[in-house]
Design an enzyme around this catalytic site. Structure first.
Site, PDB file in Angstrom:
ATOM      1  CB  ILE A   1       3.741   5.463   2.570  1.00 19.79           C
ATOM      2  CG1 ILE A   1       3.791   6.196   3.713  1.00 19.79           C
ATOM      3  CG2 ILE A   1       3.927   7.541   2.102  1.00 19.79           C
ATOM      4  CD1 ILE A   1       5.303   5.591   4.743  1.00 19.79           C
TER       5      ILE A   1
ATOM      6  CG  ASN B   1       4.190   8.584 -12.090  1.00 17.54           C
ATOM      7  OD1 ASN B   1       3.278   8.757 -13.033  1.00 17.54           O
ATOM      8  ND2 ASN B   1       3.499   9.403 -10.987  1.00 17.54           N
TER       9      ASN B   1
ATOM     10  CD  GLU C   1       6.719  12.359  -5.265  1.00 21.23           C
ATOM     11  OE1 GLU C   1       6.733  11.317  -4.780  1.00 21.23           O
ATOM     12  OE2 GLU C   1       6.129  13.201  -5.524  1.00 21.23           O
ATOM     13  CB  VAL C   2      10.276   5.895  -5.566  1.00 16.31           C
ATOM     14  CG1 VAL C   2      11.092   5.018  -4.957  1.00 16.31           C
ATOM     15  CG2 VAL C   2       9.724   6.829  -4.429  1.00 16.31           C
TER      16      VAL C   2
ATOM     17  CG  HIS D   1       6.446   3.142  -8.543  1.00 13.08           C
ATOM     18  ND1 HIS D   1       7.775   3.619  -8.764  1.00 13.08           N
ATOM     19  CD2 HIS D   1       5.703   3.861  -8.522  1.00 13.08           C
ATOM     20  CE1 HIS D   1       8.042   5.066  -8.661  1.00 13.08           C
ATOM     21  NE2 HIS D   1       6.336   5.125  -8.668  1.00 13.08           N
TER      22      HIS D   1
ATOM     23  NE  ARG E   1      -3.997  -2.383   1.694  1.00  6.56           N
ATOM     24  CZ  ARG E   1      -4.504  -2.562   0.918  1.00  6.56           C
ATOM     25  NH1 ARG E   1      -4.908  -1.739  -0.083  1.00  6.56           N
ATOM     26  NH2 ARG E   1      -5.514  -3.787   0.874  1.00  6.56           N
TER      27      ARG E   1
HETATM   28  P1  5GP Z   1       6.072   8.745  -7.923  1.00 12.05           P
HETATM   29  O1  5GP Z   1       5.863   9.930  -7.635  1.00 12.05           O
HETATM   30  O2  5GP Z   1       7.732   8.470  -7.812  1.00 12.05           O
HETATM   31  O3  5GP Z   1       4.918   7.394  -9.056  1.00 12.05           O
HETATM   32  O4  5GP Z   1       5.391   7.667  -6.450  1.00 12.05           O
HETATM   33  C1  5GP Z   1       6.469   6.889  -5.497  1.00 12.05           C
HETATM   34  C2  5GP Z   1       4.682   6.941  -4.566  1.00 12.05           C
HETATM   35  O5  5GP Z   1       5.939   6.313  -3.713  1.00 12.05           O
HETATM   36  C3  5GP Z   1       4.222   8.136  -4.015  1.00 12.05           C
HETATM   37  O6  5GP Z   1       3.319   7.941  -4.039  1.00 12.05           O
HETATM   38  C4  5GP Z   1       4.039   7.831  -2.122  1.00 12.05           C
HETATM   39  O7  5GP Z   1       3.905   8.278  -1.746  1.00 12.05           O
HETATM   40  C5  5GP Z   1       5.444   6.584  -2.400  1.00 12.05           C
HETATM   41  N1  5GP Z   1       6.412   5.971  -1.156  1.00 12.05           N
HETATM   42  C6  5GP Z   1       7.676   6.981  -0.709  1.00 12.05           C
HETATM   43  N2  5GP Z   1       8.112   6.259  -0.533  1.00 12.05           N
HETATM   44  C7  5GP Z   1       7.645   5.430   0.574  1.00 12.05           C
HETATM   45  C8  5GP Z   1       7.059   4.269   1.876  1.00 12.05           C
HETATM   46  O8  5GP Z   1       8.433   4.516   2.631  1.00 12.05           O
HETATM   47  N3  5GP Z   1       7.120   3.417   1.694  1.00 12.05           N
HETATM   48  C9  5GP Z   1       5.025   3.474   0.565  1.00 12.05           C
HETATM   49  N4  5GP Z   1       4.647   2.388   0.953  1.00 12.05           N
HETATM   50  N5  5GP Z   1       4.786   4.623  -0.187  1.00 12.05           N
HETATM   51  C10 5GP Z   1       5.734   5.048  -0.036  1.00 12.05           C
END
Ligand code: 5GP
Length: 116
Positions: free
Chosen positions: A32, A88, A96-97, A101, A30
Site C-alpha cells: 500500500i 523483516n 510492522e505486520v 511477508h 501490491r
Molecule cells: P514490515 O515493516 O512489517 O516488513 O512491512 C509491512 C508492509 O506492509 C509495509 O511495507 C506496509 O506498507 C504494508 N502494509 C501495511 N498494511 C497494509 C495494507 O493494509 N495493505 C497493503 N497492501 N499493504 C500494507
C-alpha cells in the site's frame, strides 16, 4: 494462538488489496506504500507471525514464496535488471505486520543493502 492481522483479511478478500497472485499456499499483493516502482508482498496463507515461528511443516509454503517471487519479478519486468527480497523480523528488523511477508522490491537501483 497468534492474533490475525490485516493480511488475513486480504487473503480472504474481506478488504480490498491489489492481489496479483493467489494459490493454495501463498498470496501476493501490491504494498500500500510502495518504496519502489515494483513493491509486492508475498505471504503464506497460513498465519505465521514472524520468521522465528516458521516450522518444518511450513517449508512447502516458504519454497512457494520464492518460486512466486521469481514468477512475479519476471511479470513485473524487473528480473533481468534485478530486485531485492526482504523479510523483516521483530522490532530490530523493523517488522510492522506480524504475519510474515517477503517484500519483492525493484524497478530502480536500490543501493546498498537497506531500503532507506
Ligand atoms: P514490515 O515493516 O512489517 O516488513 O512491512 C509491512 C508492509 O506492509 C509495509 O511495507 C506496509 O506498507 C504494508 N502494509 C501495511 N498494511 C497494509 C495494507 O493494509 N495493505 C497493503 N497492501 N499493504 C500494507
Amino acid at each position: 494462538m497468534a492474533e490475525e492481522t490485516i493480511f488475513s483479511k486480504i487473503i480472504r478478500k474481506e478488504i480490498p488489496a491489489d492481489v496479483v497472485y493467489q494459490d493454495d499456499l501463498v498470496t501476493a499483493f501490491r504494498d500500500i506504500n510502495p518504496r519502489a516502482p515494483s513493491h509486492l508482498l508475498i505471504i503464506p496463507n497460513k498465519l505465521i507471525p514472524t520468521v522465528n515461528d516458521i516450522e518444518v511443516e511450513d517449508e512447502a509454503a516458504m519454497g512457494r514464496m520464492f518460486t512466486v517471487a521469481r514468477k512475479l519479478a519476471a511479470e513485473e519486468g524487473i528480473a533481468e535488471d534485478g530486485y531485492r527480497l526482504i523479510m523483516n523480523c521483530n522490532v530490530h528488523g523493523g517488522q510492522e505486520v506480524y504475519h510474515i511477508h517477503m517484500h519483492l522490491v525493484g524497478g530502480r537501483p536500490l543501493g546498498p543493502l537497506l531500503l532507506n
